[in-house]
Design an enzyme around this catalytic site. Structure first.
Site, PDB file in Angstrom:
ATOM      1  N   SER A 144      10.434   1.059 -11.837  1.00  0.00           N
ATOM      2  CA  SER A 144       9.597   2.196 -12.208  1.00  0.00           C
ATOM      3  C   SER A 144       9.057   1.951 -13.603  1.00  0.00           C
ATOM      4  CB  SER A 144      10.453   3.469 -12.184  1.00  0.00           C
ATOM      5  OG  SER A 144       9.867   4.519 -12.905  1.00  0.00           O
ATOM      6  N   TYR A 157      17.039   9.534 -13.413  1.00  0.00           N
ATOM      7  CA  TYR A 157      16.087   8.588 -12.839  1.00  0.00           C
ATOM      8  C   TYR A 157      15.844   7.435 -13.810  1.00  0.00           C
ATOM      9  CZ  TYR A 157      11.940   6.999 -10.285  1.00  0.00           C
ATOM     10  OH  TYR A 157      11.034   6.255  -9.574  1.00  0.00           O
TER      11      TYR A 157
END
Length: 252
Positions: A144, A157
């Protein structure tokens, strides 16, 4: 350079989270390049619909990769594919948004379990079998933007995707000399179920768009080329890398 370097003919691939979103787009790319692909998701309807739409060389497997025994799951993957796994792409993932000082402990554990622990356990098992059999392999983790930088309200996350990049480097260091390459893909902002909250917020949407040098968000199919490259012999000297597919976000 021959385009045969990008061919995945004869290879068996697994894509977790392959029933929809970025995982489905990656599965489509690998299948189009000639691989036999197992699309894996918790929801049988998702993987069956994905497999039906992606071609004869795509196999649906309904399983929860974050629970259960990794060896049993890889057994099921090999049975569905008709042989050992050559390529595994870890695209299953979840998000939870909450300020750090209020972040729920159970949500923290859930995000880390699905985004970091589960892919490690699966790659550990697939890698062990590849090493024992003296077979080459390619393991691709989906990272990410938060593998390299931070965003607000996403502590778990960010921790999980930073950890993913750490796994990529560590597994590559341990395995690449024995024929197993390990890399990651770091998507920028693509419209999927995971990012729908961002796209629904007009102010945040525009702020994100203004941050991207290319001036647009990504389409899921634009991730497929990176996956095919990393899965194929075209990337035979590429390992331990996080390939950012983000419209220039992390370069700006």
């Amino acid at each position: 350079m021959s385009t045969e370097l990008f061919s995945l003919s004869g290879r068996r691939a697994v894509v977790t989270g392959g029933g929809r979103g970025l995982g489905k787009a990656v599965a489509a790319g690998l299948a189009a390049a000639g691989a036999t692909v197992a699309v894996v998701s918790r929801t049988a309807a998702d993987v069956e619909a994905a497999a039906a739409g992606l071609g004869h060389n795509v196999v649906p497997l309904a399983m929860d990769v974050a629970s259960g025994d990794a060896a049993a799951m890889v057994d099921a993957m090999e049975a569905g594919l008709g042989g050992p796994v050559d390529v595994i792409v870890h695209a299953a993932g979840v998000q939870h948004r909450e300020p750090a000082e209020q972040f729920d402990a159970e949500e923290w554990d859930r995000v880390l379990r699905i985004n970091l622990t589960a892919p490690f356990r699966l790659s550990q098992e697939v890698g062990r079998r590849q090493l024992d059999g003296g077979r080459k392999g390619s393991h691709i983790f989906i990272g990410s933007l938060t593998s390299l930088l931070s965003i607000p309200d996403a502590a778990a996350y960010t921790a999980s995707k930073s950890g993913v990049y750490g796994l990529v480097r560590t597994l590559s260091t341990e395995w690449s000399g024995r024929g197993i390459r390990v890399n990651g893909i770091g998507p920028g902002y693509f419209r999927t179920a995971l990012t729908e909250a961002v796209f629904a917020d007009e102010k945040r949407y525009q702020k994100m768009l203004d941050r991207i040098p290319m001036g647009r968000f990504g389409a899921p199919e634009e991730l497929a080329g990176a996956a095919v490259y990393l899965a194929s012999d075209a990337s035979s000297y590429t390992t331990g890398q996080m390939l950012m597919v983000d419209g220039g976000w992390t370069a700006a």
